[in-house]
Design a protein around this motif. Structure first.
Motif, PDB file in Angstrom:
ATOM      1  N   GLN A  70      20.959  24.584 -22.302  1.00  7.98           N
ATOM      2  CA  GLN A  70      20.657  23.199 -22.697  1.00  7.98           C
ATOM      3  C   GLN A  70      20.537  22.301 -21.469  1.00  7.98           C
ATOM      4  O   GLN A  70      19.635  21.459 -21.386  1.00  7.98           O
ATOM      5  N   GLN A  71      21.434  22.509 -20.492  1.00  7.42           N
ATOM      6  CA  GLN A  71      21.360  21.714 -19.261  1.00  7.42           C
ATOM      7  C   GLN A  71      20.018  21.944 -18.566  1.00  7.42           C
ATOM      8  O   GLN A  71      19.419  21.025 -18.011  1.00  7.42           O
ATOM      9  N   GLN A  72      19.582  23.194 -18.637  1.00  7.02           N
ATOM     10  CA  GLN A  72      18.338  23.528 -17.979  1.00  7.02           C
ATOM     11  C   GLN A  72      17.149  22.806 -18.597  1.00  7.02           C
ATOM     12  O   GLN A  72      16.253  22.347 -17.905  1.00  7.02           O
ATOM     13  N   ARG A  73      17.193  22.668 -19.923  1.00  2.00           N
ATOM     14  CA  ARG A  73      16.118  21.915 -20.592  1.00  2.00           C
ATOM     15  C   ARG A  73      16.143  20.449 -20.194  1.00  2.00           C
ATOM     16  O   ARG A  73      15.092  19.814 -20.087  1.00  2.00           O
ATOM     17  N   VAL A  74      17.363  19.911 -20.003  1.00  2.00           N
ATOM     18  CA  VAL A  74      17.467  18.512 -19.572  1.00  2.00           C
ATOM     19  C   VAL A  74      16.814  18.364 -18.194  1.00  2.00           C
ATOM     20  O   VAL A  74      16.045  17.430 -17.947  1.00  2.00           O
ATOM     21  N   ALA A  75      17.096  19.334 -17.329  1.00  4.16           N
ATOM     22  CA  ALA A  75      16.514  19.279 -15.978  1.00  4.16           C
ATOM     23  C   ALA A  75      14.990  19.345 -16.040  1.00  4.16           C
ATOM     24  O   ALA A  75      14.293  18.651 -15.290  1.00  4.16           O
ATOM     25  N   ILE A  76      14.468  20.156 -16.957  1.00  6.66           N
ATOM     26  CA  ILE A  76      13.003  20.267 -17.089  1.00  6.66           C
ATOM     27  C   ILE A  76      12.422  18.958 -17.632  1.00  6.66           C
ATOM     28  O   ILE A  76      11.431  18.447 -17.114  1.00  6.66           O
ATOM     29  N   ALA A  77      13.079  18.406 -18.661  1.00 11.28           N
ATOM     30  CA  ALA A  77      12.593  17.136 -19.231  1.00 11.28           C
ATOM     31  C   ALA A  77      12.596  16.054 -18.160  1.00 11.28           C
ATOM     32  O   ALA A  77      11.633  15.284 -18.024  1.00 11.28           O
ATOM     33  N   ARG A  78      13.672  16.013 -17.348  1.00 12.31           N
ATOM     34  CA  ARG A  78      13.755  14.990 -16.301  1.00 12.31           C
ATOM     35  C   ARG A  78      12.673  15.189 -15.240  1.00 12.31           C
ATOM     36  O   ARG A  78      12.151  14.234 -14.670  1.00 12.31           O
ATOM     37  N   ALA A  79      12.342  16.461 -14.981  1.00 13.53           N
ATOM     38  CA  ALA A  79      11.300  16.728 -13.973  1.00 13.53           C
ATOM     39  C   ALA A  79       9.908  16.340 -14.491  1.00 13.53           C
ATOM     40  O   ALA A  79       9.012  16.081 -13.709  1.00 13.53           O
ATOM     41  N   LEU A  80       9.745  16.320 -15.826  1.00 11.74           N
ATOM     42  CA  LEU A  80       8.411  16.069 -16.392  1.00 11.74           C
ATOM     43  C   LEU A  80       8.123  14.618 -16.756  1.00 11.74           C
ATOM     44  O   LEU A  80       6.964  14.249 -16.915  1.00 11.74           O
TER      45      LEU A  80
ATOM     46  N   ASN B 116      21.250  31.048 -13.689  1.00 13.13           N
ATOM     47  CA  ASN B 116      22.615  30.763 -14.154  1.00 13.13           C
ATOM     48  C   ASN B 116      22.832  31.097 -15.624  1.00 13.13           C
ATOM     49  O   ASN B 116      23.874  30.794 -16.186  1.00 13.13           O
ATOM     50  N   LEU B 117      21.834  31.700 -16.243  1.00 15.45           N
ATOM     51  CA  LEU B 117      21.946  31.949 -17.685  1.00 15.45           C
ATOM     52  C   LEU B 117      22.234  33.423 -17.959  1.00 15.45           C
ATOM     53  O   LEU B 117      21.867  34.282 -17.157  1.00 15.45           O
ATOM     54  N   ASP B 118      22.843  33.718 -19.109  1.00 15.57           N
ATOM     55  CA  ASP B 118      23.104  35.124 -19.407  1.00 15.57           C
ATOM     56  C   ASP B 118      21.810  35.831 -19.820  1.00 15.57           C
ATOM     57  O   ASP B 118      20.809  35.216 -20.180  1.00 15.57           O
ATOM     58  N   ALA B 119      21.852  37.149 -19.751  1.00 18.58           N
ATOM     59  CA  ALA B 119      20.638  37.972 -19.837  1.00 18.58           C
ATOM     60  C   ALA B 119      19.781  37.691 -21.073  1.00 18.58           C
ATOM     61  O   ALA B 119      18.565  37.544 -20.973  1.00 18.58           O
TER      62      ALA B 119
ATOM     63  N   LEU C 191      19.673  35.054 -23.097  1.00 19.39           N
ATOM     64  CA  LEU C 191      19.136  33.703 -23.069  1.00 19.39           C
ATOM     65  C   LEU C 191      17.950  33.628 -22.104  1.00 19.39           C
ATOM     66  O   LEU C 191      16.958  32.951 -22.348  1.00 19.39           O
ATOM     67  N   ARG C 192      18.073  34.355 -20.989  1.00 20.29           N
ATOM     68  CA  ARG C 192      16.996  34.357 -19.981  1.00 20.29           C
ATOM     69  C   ARG C 192      15.682  34.817 -20.574  1.00 20.29           C
ATOM     70  O   ARG C 192      14.635  34.255 -20.293  1.00 20.29           O
ATOM     71  N   LEU C 193      15.749  35.861 -21.412  1.00 23.91           N
ATOM     72  CA  LEU C 193      14.530  36.396 -22.012  1.00 23.91           C
ATOM     73  C   LEU C 193      13.856  35.360 -22.893  1.00 23.91           C
ATOM     74  O   LEU C 193      12.646  35.177 -22.844  1.00 23.91           O
ATOM     75  N   ASN C 194      14.680  34.660 -23.727  1.00 27.99           N
ATOM     76  CA  ASN C 194      14.090  33.649 -24.615  1.00 27.99           C
ATOM     77  C   ASN C 194      13.547  32.468 -23.831  1.00 27.99           C
ATOM     78  O   ASN C 194      12.436  32.003 -24.077  1.00 27.99           O
ATOM     79  N   ILE C 195      14.370  31.990 -22.883  1.00 24.52           N
ATOM     80  CA  ILE C 195      13.998  30.753 -22.206  1.00 24.52           C
ATOM     81  C   ILE C 195      12.781  30.943 -21.317  1.00 24.52           C
ATOM     82  O   ILE C 195      11.971  30.042 -21.175  1.00 24.52           O
ATOM     83  N   ARG C 196      12.609  32.148 -20.740  1.00 24.59           N
ATOM     84  CA  ARG C 196      11.435  32.304 -19.875  1.00 24.59           C
ATOM     85  C   ARG C 196      10.149  32.194 -20.688  1.00 24.59           C
ATOM     86  O   ARG C 196       9.165  31.632 -20.220  1.00 24.59           O
ATOM     87  N   GLU C 197      10.180  32.669 -21.915  1.00 21.35           N
ATOM     88  CA  GLU C 197       8.990  32.501 -22.762  1.00 21.35           C
ATOM     89  C   GLU C 197       8.785  31.039 -23.125  1.00 21.35           C
ATOM     90  O   GLU C 197       7.661  30.550 -23.158  1.00 21.35           O
ATOM     91  N   GLU C 198       9.905  30.347 -23.397  1.00 17.88           N
ATOM     92  CA  GLU C 198       9.803  28.919 -23.729  1.00 17.88           C
ATOM     93  C   GLU C 198       9.238  28.131 -22.570  1.00 17.88           C
ATOM     94  O   GLU C 198       8.428  27.225 -22.762  1.00 17.88           O
ATOM     95  N   ILE C 199       9.689  28.457 -21.359  1.00 19.91           N
ATOM     96  CA  ILE C 199       9.197  27.725 -20.190  1.00 19.91           C
ATOM     97  C   ILE C 199       7.699  27.933 -20.046  1.00 19.91           C
ATOM     98  O   ILE C 199       6.947  26.996 -19.826  1.00 19.91           O
ATOM     99  N   ARG C 200       7.267  29.166 -20.225  1.00 19.05           N
ATOM    100  CA  ARG C 200       5.832  29.417 -20.091  1.00 19.05           C
ATOM    101  C   ARG C 200       5.046  28.621 -21.136  1.00 19.05           C
ATOM    102  O   ARG C 200       4.065  27.959 -20.810  1.00 19.05           O
ATOM    103  N   SER C 201       5.494  28.647 -22.392  1.00 18.58           N
ATOM    104  CA  SER C 201       4.702  27.909 -23.380  1.00 18.58           C
ATOM    105  C   SER C 201       4.790  26.408 -23.156  1.00 18.58           C
ATOM    106  O   SER C 201       3.800  25.693 -23.353  1.00 18.58           O
ATOM    107  N   LEU C 202       5.934  25.931 -22.675  1.00 15.49           N
ATOM    108  CA  LEU C 202       6.072  24.496 -22.406  1.00 15.49           C
ATOM    109  C   LEU C 202       5.118  24.041 -21.291  1.00 15.49           C
ATOM    110  O   LEU C 202       4.377  23.068 -21.456  1.00 15.49           O
ATOM    111  N   VAL C 203       5.120  24.751 -20.166  1.00 16.08           N
ATOM    112  CA  VAL C 203       4.263  24.291 -19.061  1.00 16.08           C
ATOM    113  C   VAL C 203       2.784  24.455 -19.405  1.00 16.08           C
ATOM    114  O   VAL C 203       1.951  23.677 -18.962  1.00 16.08           O
TER     115      VAL C 203
END
Ligand SMILES: Nc1ncnc2c1ncn2[C@@H]1O[C@H](COP(=O)(O)OP(=O)(O)O)[C@@H](O)[C@H]1O
Ligand SMILES: [Mg+2]
Length: 361
Positions: free
Chosen positions: A144-154, A169-172, A174-186
């Motif tokens: 969740q903190q990481q999403r805040v950092a992304i929102a603040r950067a955007l 800094n994320l567990d394994a 979560l990393r798999l899910n979030i990397r896909e989310e980051i790609r679709s977000l950007v």
């Protein structure tokens, strides 16, 4: 307009004050809207490059161009960069909303509070953190903190997004899910992104292309699949791939290739794949575990020491020259630890390197 070379780095160098040459004459470019991964082991210079792109660090040589214009003399705050730092660097005393709004409420282009809030809310919605708006970062999980950092950067709608190992800094899982989310977000935002990671699987899964570094030098700048199929050198072949590639010491003499327990003729190889002539001498023959498989008539005699299950495949482990090697087979292959088997290499898929790492085949 310079869409093919929206970000262009030319002969970039960084020698730190203590004399350490962290970046040695690096050149690459990034296409507008692409997500490019800067990949490499710890200490290879990834953060140094991001910091020079962001204007937080001055290069000691070379040039950086955004959309065709040099920015090396442009102050950081005027470079229109969003930066997600490795440790997120959120303001602990502010709420999530205040963190995301912050860049809009300071500096020359400072906005009225309600306008800043409306924009922040849009990006909080996009990164799915609206429900945490009134919480402090310390009350949130790493993801969740990481999403805040992304929102603040955007929020300032930067031209370029830089992300420094955002998932480390994320567990394994979560990393798999979030990397896909980051790609679709950007991709949804359409922002040109440089994503730093030391994890080759992460890079291969999200990068439109990958630039692999070692020792401050680019080893390969290419599409993901080419790191498997056509590695530039021994370092690349060994850095990319899971399970890792098998390496056999070989000697070449008078058209014969010999290793501790196999022999081949140079004429058995696919002649069109030679980069140059294979002169007599010592080399390393490397083969990916999926390209050395049990067969009636094999090249290598292997005593299977151990078997590891990875998903729907199994890794057969054996020793060759006292070094661990692997063959990747499917779950049904009836081989057990202790079996002696013959392994056949796909000769049009092997690589041959000099001891210095240059690829010859
Ligand atoms: N301020 C500094 N002074 C001297 N050396 C540094 C400094 N910052 C980083 N380095 C060195 O430069 C190299 C590259 O560092 P860095 O860019 O942080 O690598 P990475 O992000 O790929 O792990 C490393 O060897 C590191 O120790
Ligand atoms: Mg780093």
């Amino acid at each position: 307009m310079n869409d093919e070379k929206f970000v262009e780095v030319k002969n970039l160098q960084k020698v730190y004050d203590n004399g350490h040459e962290a970046i040695k004459n690096v050149s690459f470019s990034v296409k507008k809207g692409d997500l490019v991964c800067l990949l490499g082991p710890s200490g290879c210079g990834k953060t140094t490059i991001l910091n020079m792109l962001a204007g937080l660090l001055n290069p000691t040589g070379g040039d950086i161009l955004f959309d065709g214009k040099s920015v090396v003399n442009t102050e950081s705050k005027n470079r229109q960069i969003g930066y997600v730092f490795q440790n997120y660097a959120l303001y602990p005393h502010m709420t999530v909303l205040q963190n995301v709004m912050f860049p809009l409420t300071v500096g020359k282009q400072k906005m009225a509070k309600d306008k800043a809030k409306a924009i922040a809310e849009k990006y909080m919605d996009l990164t799915q953190i609206t429900e945490f708006a009134e919480q402090k970062p310390g009350q949130l999980s790493g993801g969740q903190q990481q999403r805040v950092a992304i929102a603040r950067a955007l929020v300032q709608q930067p031209k370029i997004l830089l992300m420094d190992e955002p998932l480390s800094n994320l567990d394994a899982r979560l990393r798999l899910n979030i990397r896909e989310e980051i790609r679709s977000l950007v991709k949804e935002v359409g922002i040109t992104t440089l994503f730093v990671t030391h994890d080759q699987e992460e890079a291969l899964s999200i990068g439109d292309k990958i630039i692999l570094f070692n020792g401050g030098v680019i080893q390969q700048d290419d599409l993901g699949q080419n790191f498997y199929l056509e590695p530039n050198n021994y370092f690349v072949a060994n850095f990319v791939g899971n399970p890792v590639i098998d390496n056999f010491n070989i000697k070449v003499k008078g058209g014969k290739i010999t290793a501790s327990d196999f022999e081949l003729n140079v004429s058995d190889l696919d002649q069109s794949r030679f980069k140059r002539e294979l002169t007599d001498g010592d080399y390393i023959l490397s083969v990916r575990p999926e390209n050395i498989l049990p067969a009636e008539e094999g090249h290598v005699s292997a005593h299977i020491e151990d078997i590891e299950l990875i998903g729907r495949e199994r890794i057969l482990k054996f020793s060759h020259d006292g070094v661990q090697a692997r063959s990747l087979v499917n779950l049904e292959t009836p081989i057990k630890p202790g079996d002696d088997v013959k392994l056949k290499m796909r000769l049009n898929r092997v690589f041959i390197f000099t001891p210095e790492g240059e690829r010859v085949y």
